[in-house]
Design a protein around this motif. Structure first.
Motif, PDB file in Angstrom:
ATOM      1  N   VAL A 347      84.719  33.411 -72.081  1.00 24.27           N
ATOM      2  CA  VAL A 347      86.101  32.698 -72.270  1.00 24.27           C
ATOM      3  C   VAL A 347      87.265  33.161 -72.993  1.00 24.27           C
ATOM      4  O   VAL A 347      88.247  33.641 -72.868  1.00 24.27           O
ATOM      5  CB  VAL A 347      85.760  31.409 -72.744  1.00 24.27           C
ATOM      6  CG1 VAL A 347      87.173  30.679 -73.474  1.00 24.27           C
ATOM      7  CG2 VAL A 347      85.089  30.367 -72.049  1.00 24.27           C
ATOM      8  N   ILE A 348      86.534  34.271 -74.070  1.00 21.19           N
ATOM      9  CA  ILE A 348      87.351  35.139 -74.720  1.00 21.19           C
ATOM     10  C   ILE A 348      88.202  36.371 -74.107  1.00 21.19           C
ATOM     11  O   ILE A 348      89.225  36.494 -74.421  1.00 21.19           O
ATOM     12  CB  ILE A 348      86.474  35.953 -76.113  1.00 21.19           C
ATOM     13  CG1 ILE A 348      85.843  34.530 -77.123  1.00 21.19           C
ATOM     14  CG2 ILE A 348      87.302  36.538 -76.771  1.00 21.19           C
ATOM     15  CD1 ILE A 348      84.901  35.146 -78.037  1.00 21.19           C
ATOM     16  N   LYS A 349      87.402  36.932 -73.135  1.00 25.75           N
ATOM     17  CA  LYS A 349      88.199  37.834 -72.318  1.00 25.75           C
ATOM     18  C   LYS A 349      89.345  37.513 -71.764  1.00 25.75           C
ATOM     19  O   LYS A 349      90.226  37.996 -71.371  1.00 25.75           O
ATOM     20  CB  LYS A 349      87.162  38.325 -71.204  1.00 25.75           C
ATOM     21  CG  LYS A 349      85.989  39.272 -71.891  1.00 25.75           C
ATOM     22  CD  LYS A 349      85.007  39.489 -70.625  1.00 25.75           C
ATOM     23  CE  LYS A 349      83.859  40.222 -71.305  1.00 25.75           C
ATOM     24  NZ  LYS A 349      83.001  40.709 -70.321  1.00 25.75           N
ATOM     25  N   HIS A 350      89.283  35.959 -71.418  1.00 22.85           N
ATOM     26  CA  HIS A 350      90.753  35.197 -70.959  1.00 22.85           C
ATOM     27  C   HIS A 350      91.809  35.106 -71.747  1.00 22.85           C
ATOM     28  O   HIS A 350      93.044  35.364 -71.387  1.00 22.85           O
ATOM     29  CB  HIS A 350      90.279  34.134 -70.162  1.00 22.85           C
ATOM     30  CG  HIS A 350      89.491  34.038 -68.928  1.00 22.85           C
ATOM     31  ND1 HIS A 350      89.935  34.404 -67.610  1.00 22.85           N
ATOM     32  CD2 HIS A 350      88.040  33.880 -68.978  1.00 22.85           C
ATOM     33  CE1 HIS A 350      88.775  34.554 -66.788  1.00 22.85           C
ATOM     34  NE2 HIS A 350      87.792  33.898 -67.551  1.00 22.85           N
ATOM     35  N   PHE A 351      91.443  35.279 -73.063  1.00 18.50           N
ATOM     36  CA  PHE A 351      92.494  35.120 -74.119  1.00 18.50           C
ATOM     37  C   PHE A 351      93.325  36.618 -74.375  1.00 18.50           C
ATOM     38  O   PHE A 351      94.566  36.496 -74.560  1.00 18.50           O
ATOM     39  CB  PHE A 351      92.024  34.658 -75.400  1.00 18.50           C
ATOM     40  CG  PHE A 351      91.371  33.318 -75.460  1.00 18.50           C
ATOM     41  CD1 PHE A 351      91.790  32.425 -74.586  1.00 18.50           C
ATOM     42  CD2 PHE A 351      90.500  32.908 -76.225  1.00 18.50           C
ATOM     43  CE1 PHE A 351      91.189  31.127 -74.561  1.00 18.50           C
ATOM     44  CE2 PHE A 351      89.888  31.913 -76.283  1.00 18.50           C
ATOM     45  CZ  PHE A 351      90.184  30.808 -75.430  1.00 18.50           C
ATOM     46  N   GLU A 352      92.600  37.443 -73.976  1.00 16.59           N
ATOM     47  CA  GLU A 352      93.574  38.844 -74.329  1.00 16.59           C
ATOM     48  C   GLU A 352      93.823  39.071 -75.656  1.00 16.59           C
ATOM     49  O   GLU A 352      93.056  38.856 -76.749  1.00 16.59           O
ATOM     50  CB  GLU A 352      94.501  39.097 -73.314  1.00 16.59           C
ATOM     51  CG  GLU A 352      93.834  39.162 -71.833  1.00 16.59           C
ATOM     52  CD  GLU A 352      94.835  39.625 -70.980  1.00 16.59           C
ATOM     53  OE1 GLU A 352      95.951  39.489 -71.123  1.00 16.59           O
ATOM     54  OE2 GLU A 352      94.725  39.786 -69.510  1.00 16.59           O
ATOM     55  N   ASP A 353      95.149  39.439 -76.082  1.00 16.95           N
ATOM     56  CA  ASP A 353      95.779  39.314 -77.152  1.00 16.95           C
ATOM     57  C   ASP A 353      96.703  38.338 -77.540  1.00 16.95           C
ATOM     58  O   ASP A 353      97.437  38.508 -78.714  1.00 16.95           O
ATOM     59  CB  ASP A 353      96.361  40.817 -77.388  1.00 16.95           C
ATOM     60  CG  ASP A 353      95.249  41.906 -77.225  1.00 16.95           C
ATOM     61  OD1 ASP A 353      94.225  41.724 -77.903  1.00 16.95           O
ATOM     62  OD2 ASP A 353      95.543  43.261 -76.863  1.00 16.95           O
ATOM     63  N   VAL A 473      91.450  36.121 -80.994  1.00 13.90           N
ATOM     64  CA  VAL A 473      90.098  36.190 -80.830  1.00 13.90           C
ATOM     65  C   VAL A 473      89.777  37.391 -80.066  1.00 13.90           C
ATOM     66  O   VAL A 473      90.449  37.708 -79.007  1.00 13.90           O
ATOM     67  CB  VAL A 473      89.336  34.844 -80.286  1.00 13.90           C
ATOM     68  CG1 VAL A 473      88.015  34.994 -80.107  1.00 13.90           C
ATOM     69  CG2 VAL A 473      89.852  33.643 -81.097  1.00 13.90           C
ATOM     70  N   GLU A 474      88.720  38.289 -80.505  1.00  7.80           N
ATOM     71  CA  GLU A 474      88.181  39.269 -79.480  1.00  7.80           C
ATOM     72  C   GLU A 474      86.930  39.529 -79.763  1.00  7.80           C
ATOM     73  O   GLU A 474      86.116  38.939 -80.715  1.00  7.80           O
ATOM     74  CB  GLU A 474      89.050  40.489 -80.094  1.00  7.80           C
ATOM     75  CG  GLU A 474      88.833  40.806 -81.504  1.00  7.80           C
ATOM     76  CD  GLU A 474      89.968  41.727 -81.981  1.00  7.80           C
ATOM     77  OE1 GLU A 474      90.827  42.185 -81.188  1.00  7.80           O
ATOM     78  OE2 GLU A 474      89.935  42.056 -83.173  1.00  7.80           O
ATOM     79  N   LEU A 475      86.283  40.422 -78.889  1.00  6.77           N
ATOM     80  CA  LEU A 475      84.815  40.602 -79.130  1.00  6.77           C
ATOM     81  C   LEU A 475      84.647  41.799 -80.220  1.00  6.77           C
ATOM     82  O   LEU A 475      85.554  42.764 -80.158  1.00  6.77           O
ATOM     83  CB  LEU A 475      84.167  41.308 -77.947  1.00  6.77           C
ATOM     84  CG  LEU A 475      84.304  40.087 -76.617  1.00  6.77           C
ATOM     85  CD1 LEU A 475      83.757  40.978 -75.468  1.00  6.77           C
ATOM     86  CD2 LEU A 475      83.555  39.345 -76.757  1.00  6.77           C
ATOM     87  N   TRP A 476      83.689  41.676 -81.123  1.00  7.26           N
ATOM     88  CA  TRP A 476      83.495  42.529 -82.264  1.00  7.26           C
ATOM     89  C   TRP A 476      83.009  43.868 -81.629  1.00  7.26           C
ATOM     90  O   TRP A 476      82.143  43.675 -80.593  1.00  7.26           O
ATOM     91  CB  TRP A 476      82.610  42.069 -83.206  1.00  7.26           C
ATOM     92  CG  TRP A 476      82.444  42.942 -84.391  1.00  7.26           C
ATOM     93  CD1 TRP A 476      83.181  42.812 -85.578  1.00  7.26           C
ATOM     94  CD2 TRP A 476      81.411  43.599 -84.694  1.00  7.26           C
ATOM     95  NE1 TRP A 476      82.530  43.957 -86.495  1.00  7.26           N
ATOM     96  CE2 TRP A 476      81.464  44.256 -86.066  1.00  7.26           C
ATOM     97  CE3 TRP A 476      80.146  44.194 -84.008  1.00  7.26           C
ATOM     98  CZ2 TRP A 476      80.789  45.360 -86.376  1.00  7.26           C
ATOM     99  CZ3 TRP A 476      79.461  45.225 -84.476  1.00  7.26           C
ATOM    100  CH2 TRP A 476      79.524  45.687 -85.572  1.00  7.26           C
ATOM    101  N   GLN A 477      83.486  44.996 -81.972  1.00  7.85           N
ATOM    102  CA  GLN A 477      83.213  46.138 -81.529  1.00  7.85           C
ATOM    103  C   GLN A 477      82.506  47.234 -82.543  1.00  7.85           C
ATOM    104  O   GLN A 477      82.920  47.016 -83.596  1.00  7.85           O
ATOM    105  CB  GLN A 477      84.435  46.952 -80.848  1.00  7.85           C
ATOM    106  CG  GLN A 477      84.881  45.875 -79.530  1.00  7.85           C
ATOM    107  CD  GLN A 477      86.342  46.571 -79.246  1.00  7.85           C
ATOM    108  OE1 GLN A 477      87.121  47.153 -80.050  1.00  7.85           O
ATOM    109  NE2 GLN A 477      86.730  46.367 -78.031  1.00  7.85           N
TER     110      GLN A 477
END
Length: 711
Positions: A347-353, A473-477
């Motif tokens: 779901v987070i990937k759809h939020f982008e920035d 929200v983003e994926l932690w890297q």
């Protein structure tokens, strides 16, 4: 109700023996060189690695009354200070043995209680002369930092530099959500602060681009330095640095083409690293944790200067433990890092920035949840609160209403303090809404302040003014820009401009070390926090205990005065004066034996003495030298300044002891002493154990049946 009676106040006091037995399990937890312990769960065959008294006590069988009192004392110390529990546990055992020896010599209980209480109070007053103000400690540590020739060797200078170098503050993870390298201290939610919006801070947190998060592993000295060092300037003068290995930007990144603005470093580097030096002195050898705390302290120190405060704000610090990565990837990340399921990560990937609309929920997000204090009407059973003939079950009705509320307000993110209904979680995932549960109150407050969101207890209370804006929200890297997939859980980062929240990401590849690393980090955080709150610290390395021991021996050697008016004033009741005076020397020696055992065990754990007997001989040698000096406190402070307390060095930095000194918290240490003695004396004054609710045959068949008398 059947009851059994057992006399526990014999010469071999049962309760004190139980305390001594339980406390002996924490012997190797004393000092900076702790020995870890494996706690194995026989039911699941899983093991956990621990090095704290709290985790140890939680794992022991505490079915006895004395064991439960010991657990309460340790939990109270942990709740208030988060440090000093190992000292408390050991002294409980040492003083329990000492009191049993007094009982075997027919010393009255009243004399033991009175003399030991007075002796400890006298020690707490005596050691006040050793207290050192935080200002003096920071000044001295910074002067040592600027004068490396004062150290015994180059090794100390290298060690100190490796802990305090601005380059190492790149443990602070780069932020990714803003377009520029310089981040303002204030946001729109802090417009009332004295510092204006133009005051900026350069830290490893700086650098918000769309590039991947950059984490510098420990020991990495690669040339691809991250833009923005850990130097924090107290002035607001900005300079552009174009040829600096500490401030170089990445080659082909998505940063703006123009050079970013940086603040000029402070003329006195120790102005920026005062808390960093103090964190090292309080770390007691925890080098990984101190690097993370230095980054946090440097960031908070700059913010605190705007508010005229120098305290470490623990409410703005959270932790996230990641299993599966090397420990060198531990870092400090701005915002809130947490773990979600792979479905939520998609779901987070759809939020982008894009900025998200956020809702904060206090309590559980479940249909059956009711707030604390809610009283249902008596003699009324609710079958259906909101009948809807077109809906299916009651649960489906509630799920539909909750989803409709979130969709109507265009909510993208929901942070919940309590638990979240699994069915609602699945429904929200299909509607591209992210629900995250088990979020602490401090995190909710931090997001509420900067986003404008107002916490609600139930989603039915939601209105337009309760919804916040601006969260991302983003994926932690990790350092190479890749998102981390840990299998069942995926780390994500939630951030918003201006939020003071920082997450210490603790990584390890060993499952049994997860709790250990988190405990060590929080212990270090609260040591620094309490040191700043107290405004003073004790010299470490056993200096305080050595002075207590010297003071008690001096009191014990004083001639016993006759039972007079003076003796009556020293004790609350005149009838206690005569027996207390008679046994005063014996009881004080018993009290001193606890600190002597403490020092000898610390020396053995640190491999400074091959046996406890030789460690006791070393302690006796220092006691004689202190007495011969005429001023024990001056003698002990002299040992501490030379880094030679108890025969060389302070903790794991013994090879270069004069460069790095060890300090202890004042309130936490003295309160651990008081709690330990109060517990021992409380158990000592119990005269019986009455057991209720057991069957007569069960007691008769027990091996201790001869000790019980049935009532």
């Amino acid at each position: 109700l059947p009851m059994a009676f057992r006399d526990v106040n014999a010469r071999r006091h049962i309760g004190l023996q139980q305390l001594s037995s339980l406390a002996s399990t924490g012997r190797t937890l004393l000092g900076p060189m702790k020995s870890h312990k494996f706690i194995v769960d026989e039911s699941t065959s899983q093991s956990t690695l621990i090095c704290s008294a709290v985790r140890l006590i939680e794992s022991l069988d505490l079915t006895t009354a004395a064991g439960q009192l010991l657990n309460e004392a340790i939990q109270a110390q942990n709740k208030e200070f988060k440090t000093g529990m190992s000292t408390l546990l050991f002294l409980v055992g040492a003083w329990s043995n000492a009191v049993v020896e007094c009982l075997q010599q027919n010393v009255p209980v009243s004399a033991i209680v009175s003399v030991m209480s007075e002796g400890l109070s006298s020690c707490c007053e005596r050691v006040q002369c050793l207290q050192i103000s935080i200002h003096d400690v920071k000044k001295e540590l910074c002067s040592n930092r600027l004068q490396p020739n004062a150290f015994k060797g180059r090794a100390c200078q290298v060690e100190c530099d490796s802990l305090l170098n601005p380059q190492d503050l790149l443990y602070f993870q780069k932020d990714i959500s803003a377009p520029e390298e310089v981040i303002p201290i204030n946001s729109h939610s802090h417009q009332g602060d004295d510092c204006n919006l133009n005051k900026c801070l350069v830290s490893p947190l700086a650098g918000f681009g769309s590039v991947a998060s950059l984490v510098k592993p420990a020991g990495d000295r690669s040339s691809s330095a991250i833009s923005g060092s850990g130097v924090i300037a107290s002035s607001c003068v900005k300079q552009k640095l174009t040829h600096s290995r500490h401030f170089a930007t990445l080659g082909k990144s998505h940063f703006p083409s123009q050079q970013a603005s940086f603040q000029a470093p402070s003329a006195n580097p120790c102005e920026c690293y005062g808390l960093g030096h103090l964190a090292v002195a309080l770390s007691h050898g925890n080098q990984t944790g101190v690097k993370l705390l230095q980054s946090i302290a440097a960031y908070q120190q700059e913010r605190a200067e705007c508010r005229g405060s120098s305290q470490l704000n623990t409410t703005e610090i959270v932790t996230c433990s990641l299993l599966g990565l090397p420990e060198s990837y531990s870092c400090v990340s701005p915002g809130f890092v947490t773990l979600v399921s792979p479905e939520q990560a998609r779901v987070i990937k759809h939020f982008e920035d894009k900025p998200l609309r956020i809702v904060l929920v206090e309590g559980d997000l479940r249909e059956q949840y009711r707030h604390l204090g809610f009283n249902r009407p008596r003699n009324v059973r609710t079958i259906l609160e909101y009948p809807n003939p077109q809906a299916g079950t009651t649960g489906d009705t509630w799920l539909g209403r909750m989803l409709d509320i979130l969709v109507s307000f265009e909510v993208n993110l929901v942070l919940v303090k309590g638990n979240v209904c699994e069915n609602l979680l699945d429904v929200c995932i299909s509607s591209k809404i992210l629900l995250i549960g088990s979020v602490s109150r401090d995190v909710l407050c931090a997001f509420g302040e900067v986003t404008g969101a107002q916490p609600v207890t139930y989603l039915t209370q939601l209105n337009a003014s309760c919804v916040g804006n601006g969260a991302r929200v983003e994926l932690w890297q990790v350092s190479d820009g890749r998102a981390v997939d840990l299998g069942e859980l995926v780390p994500v980062r939630i951030n918003v401009g201006g939020i003071p929240l920082l997450t210490a990401v603790l990584t390890t590849a060993v499952a049994s070390k997860v709790q250990l690393l988190e405990d060590q980090f929080w212990t270090l955080v609260y040591r620094l926090h309490h040191a700043l709150n107290d405004g003073k610290v004790f010299p470490g390395g056993g200096a305080v205990e050595l002075l207590c021991l010297s003071h008690i021996w001096a009191l014990a050697e004083q001639p016993v005065p006759p039972a007079s008016e003076k003796a009556g004033k020293e004790f609350p009741s005149p009838w206690l004066a005569a027996p207390a005076a008679e046994y005063k020397s014996l009881v004080l020696q018993a009290l001193a034996s606890g600190w002597k055992r403490y020092l000898s065990v610390v020396l053995c754990n640190m491999a400074r003495a091959p046996s406890e007997l030789e460690a006791c001989a070393l302690v006796d040698h220092h006691l004689k030298e202190a007495a011969a000096c005429g001023s024990p406190s001056a003698y002990i402070l002299g040992l501490f300044r030379r880094g030679d307390v108890l025969g060389g060095g302070s903790g794991p930095f013994a090879d270069h002891s004069q460069g790095l000194r060890v300090y202890d918290n004042v309130a936490a240490k003295t309160e651990a002493w008081r709690r330990a003695l109060d517990l021992v004396l409380l158990v000592l004054q119990t005269d019986a154990e009455i057991i209720t609710g057991l069957r007569r045959n069960q007691l008769l068949n027990s091996p201790l049946s001869s000790e019980f008398m049935f009532l």
